[in-house]
Design a protein around this motif. Structure first.
Motif, PDB file in Angstrom:
ATOM      1  N   ARG A   1      10.905  -7.183   3.114  1.00  0.00           N
ATOM      2  CA  ARG A   1      10.105  -7.612   4.237  1.00  0.00           C
ATOM      3  C   ARG A   1      10.065  -6.548   5.321  1.00  0.00           C
ATOM      4  NH1 ARG A   1      12.705 -12.690   3.247  1.00  0.00           N
ATOM      5  NH2 ARG A   1      11.200 -14.102   2.330  1.00  0.00           N
ATOM      6  N   ALA A   2      11.181  -5.890   5.512  1.00  0.00           N
ATOM      7  CA  ALA A   2      11.253  -4.886   6.576  1.00  0.00           C
ATOM      8  C   ALA A   2      10.233  -3.769   6.359  1.00  0.00           C
ATOM      9  CB  ALA A   2      12.664  -4.318   6.675  1.00  0.00           C
ATOM     10  N   LEU A   3      10.085  -3.306   5.122  1.00  0.00           N
ATOM     11  CA  LEU A   3       9.098  -2.256   4.855  1.00  0.00           C
ATOM     12  C   LEU A   3       7.677  -2.775   5.040  1.00  0.00           C
ATOM     13  CD1 LEU A   3      10.396  -0.234   1.775  1.00  0.00           C
ATOM     14  CD2 LEU A   3      10.102   0.560   4.115  1.00  0.00           C
ATOM     15  N   LEU A   4       7.422  -3.997   4.609  1.00  0.00           N
ATOM     16  CA  LEU A   4       6.085  -4.570   4.755  1.00  0.00           C
ATOM     17  C   LEU A   4       5.737  -4.756   6.234  1.00  0.00           C
ATOM     18  CD1 LEU A   4       6.331  -7.121   1.840  1.00  0.00           C
ATOM     19  CD2 LEU A   4       4.956  -5.015   1.882  1.00  0.00           C
ATOM     20  N   GLU A   5       6.683  -5.225   7.017  1.00  0.00           N
ATOM     21  CA  GLU A   5       6.452  -5.369   8.463  1.00  0.00           C
ATOM     22  C   GLU A   5       6.237  -4.000   9.113  1.00  0.00           C
ATOM     23  OE1 GLU A   5       5.826  -8.049  10.193  1.00  0.00           O
ATOM     24  OE2 GLU A   5       6.192  -9.381   8.488  1.00  0.00           O
ATOM     25  N   HIS A   6       6.986  -3.013   8.651  1.00  0.00           N
ATOM     26  CA  HIS A   6       6.825  -1.644   9.153  1.00  0.00           C
ATOM     27  C   HIS A   6       5.391  -1.157   8.906  1.00  0.00           C
ATOM     28  CE1 HIS A   6       8.012   2.517  10.039  1.00  0.00           C
ATOM     29  NE2 HIS A   6       7.336   2.856   8.956  1.00  0.00           N
ATOM     30  N   LEU A   7       4.895  -1.390   7.686  1.00  0.00           N
ATOM     31  CA  LEU A   7       3.523  -0.985   7.361  1.00  0.00           C
ATOM     32  C   LEU A   7       2.504  -1.742   8.205  1.00  0.00           C
ATOM     33  CD1 LEU A   7       3.822  -0.786   3.475  1.00  0.00           C
ATOM     34  CD2 LEU A   7       3.513   1.142   5.063  1.00  0.00           C
ATOM     35  N   CYS A   8       2.725  -3.022   8.362  1.00  0.00           N
ATOM     36  CA  CYS A   8       1.810  -3.857   9.140  1.00  0.00           C
ATOM     37  C   CYS A   8       1.736  -3.381  10.593  1.00  0.00           C
ATOM     38  CB  CYS A   8       2.261  -5.316   9.054  1.00  0.00           C
ATOM     39  SG  CYS A   8       1.069  -6.495   9.684  1.00  0.00           S
ATOM     40  N   ARG A   9       2.887  -3.077  11.180  1.00  0.00           N
ATOM     41  CA  ARG A   9       2.920  -2.593  12.570  1.00  0.00           C
ATOM     42  C   ARG A   9       2.192  -1.263  12.719  1.00  0.00           C
ATOM     43  NH1 ARG A   9       8.189  -4.394  12.193  1.00  0.00           N
ATOM     44  NH2 ARG A   9       8.965  -2.275  11.894  1.00  0.00           N
ATOM     45  N   ARG A  10       2.052  -0.532  11.648  1.00  0.00           N
ATOM     46  CA  ARG A  10       1.365   0.750  11.691  1.00  0.00           C
ATOM     47  C   ARG A  10      -0.100   0.649  11.280  1.00  0.00           C
ATOM     48  NH1 ARG A  10       6.158   1.257  12.413  1.00  0.00           N
ATOM     49  NH2 ARG A  10       7.216   3.076  13.204  1.00  0.00           N
ATOM     50  N   GLY A  11      -0.590  -0.572  11.179  1.00  0.00           N
ATOM     51  CA  GLY A  11      -2.014  -0.779  10.963  1.00  0.00           C
ATOM     52  C   GLY A  11      -2.449  -1.049   9.541  1.00  0.00           C
ATOM     53  N   ALA A  12      -1.545  -1.127   8.598  1.00  0.00           N
ATOM     54  CA  ALA A  12      -1.929  -1.384   7.202  1.00  0.00           C
ATOM     55  C   ALA A  12      -2.468  -2.803   7.056  1.00  0.00           C
ATOM     56  CB  ALA A  12      -0.738  -1.178   6.272  1.00  0.00           C
ATOM     57  N   ARG A  13      -3.572  -2.931   6.336  1.00  0.00           N
ATOM     58  CA  ARG A  13      -4.184  -4.237   6.095  1.00  0.00           C
ATOM     59  C   ARG A  13      -4.395  -4.523   4.615  1.00  0.00           C
ATOM     60  NH1 ARG A  13      -2.161  -4.569  10.074  1.00  0.00           N
ATOM     61  NH2 ARG A  13      -3.030  -4.666  12.139  1.00  0.00           N
ATOM     62  N   ARG A  14      -4.360  -3.480   3.782  1.00  0.00           N
ATOM     63  CA  ARG A  14      -4.522  -3.635   2.340  1.00  0.00           C
ATOM     64  C   ARG A  14      -3.343  -2.925   1.668  1.00  0.00           C
ATOM     65  NH1 ARG A  14      -8.826  -1.624   4.292  1.00  0.00           N
ATOM     66  NH2 ARG A  14      -8.722   0.313   3.118  1.00  0.00           N
ATOM     67  N   ILE A  15      -2.240  -3.654   1.530  1.00  0.00           N
ATOM     68  CA  ILE A  15      -1.014  -3.071   0.991  1.00  0.00           C
ATOM     69  C   ILE A  15      -0.916  -3.393  -0.500  1.00  0.00           C
ATOM     70  CG2 ILE A  15       1.504  -3.022   1.161  1.00  0.00           C
ATOM     71  CD1 ILE A  15       1.161  -4.074   4.074  1.00  0.00           C
TER      72      ILE A  15
END
Length: 172
Positions: A1-15
Motif C-alpha cells: 500500500r505504501a508504494l501505491l500511495e506514494h505513486l498516487c501522491r505523485r499524480g499516477a492515475r493508471r498504475i
C-alpha cells in the motif's frame, strides 16, 4: 500500500502491476493488496504476470503495457530485475521516467536500484531483519521454548528516488 500511495501522491492515475505468475506468499499478498487498493480507489486493476524474474520478462511485460490504448502512467514491478527490464523498455519506446512514467519496485536497499538511471524508488523490506527475527523464532522452537510471538511484523520503508521524482508540471 505504501508504494501505491506514494505513486498516487505523485499524480499516477493508471498504475499497472508487473509480477510473477509463481505462487508464492509474497506475490499473492502483493497482488491481493493491489486489487483491494484499486477497488478502494475505483480503478481497474491492470496486472501482467510473467514466468520468471528476469529483465527480459520485465521488458516484455512493459512493452505489452505500452502497446495498449491507455498505457499506464506508473508501473509497480514486484522484483527489481522486472523493474530494470521495465526501465529498458521505457527507454526503447522513448517513454521518459519519471516525466511520463513513474516506476517502483519492492527490493532491498540495493546498490543496483541506486545505480539505475534514473535511480529506482523501492520499498525496503529489511531482509536482514526478517532473517534475524526468523532465526530467533527458530532457535526458540528448537530449544523447546514457546516464542513470545508467532507472527512478527517487520516494518518497511519507501525509499524515494529519481524514478518517482516528478515536477508538478510533469505530473499534469
Amino acid at each position: 500500500r505504501a508504494l501505491l500511495e506514494h505513486l498516487c501522491r505523485r499524480g499516477a492515475r493508471r498504475i499497472a502491476l508487473v509480477t510473477s505468475d509463481a505462487v508464492m506468499s509474497y506475490t499473492v499478498d502483493v497482488e491481493c493488496t493491489f486489487r483491494h487498493w484499486c477497488d478502494a480507489h475505483r480503478l481497474d486493476p491492470v496486472i501482467v504476470r510473467v514466468r520468471d524474474f528476469t529483465e527480459r520478462s520485465g521488458f516484455a511485460a512493459a512493452q505489452q503495457l505500452f502497446s495498449t490504448t491507455t498505457p499506464p502512467d506508473a508501473i509497480y514491478a514486484t522484483y527489481d530485475r522486472l523493474a530494470y527490464g521495465t526501465l529498458l523498455a521505457a527507454q526503447a519506446r522513448g517513454v521518459r521516467v519519471p516525466e511520463q512514467l513513474l516506476l517502483v519496485s519492492t527490493a532491498t536497499e540495493s546498490e543496483g536500484a541506486n545505480r539505475m538511471r534514473p535511480s529506482l524508488t523501492v520499498l525496503n523490506l529489511y531482509p536482514e531483519l526478517i532473517g534475524q527475527r526468523a532465526t530467533e523464532l527458530l532457535v526458540d522452537l528448537v530449544e523447546g521454548r514457546e516464542p513470545p510471538e508467532r507472527q512478527i511484523i517487520v516494518p518497511t520503508r519507501v525509499v524515494p528516488r529519481a524514478s518517482t521524482r516528478r515536477t508538478q508540471r510533469a505530473a499534469k
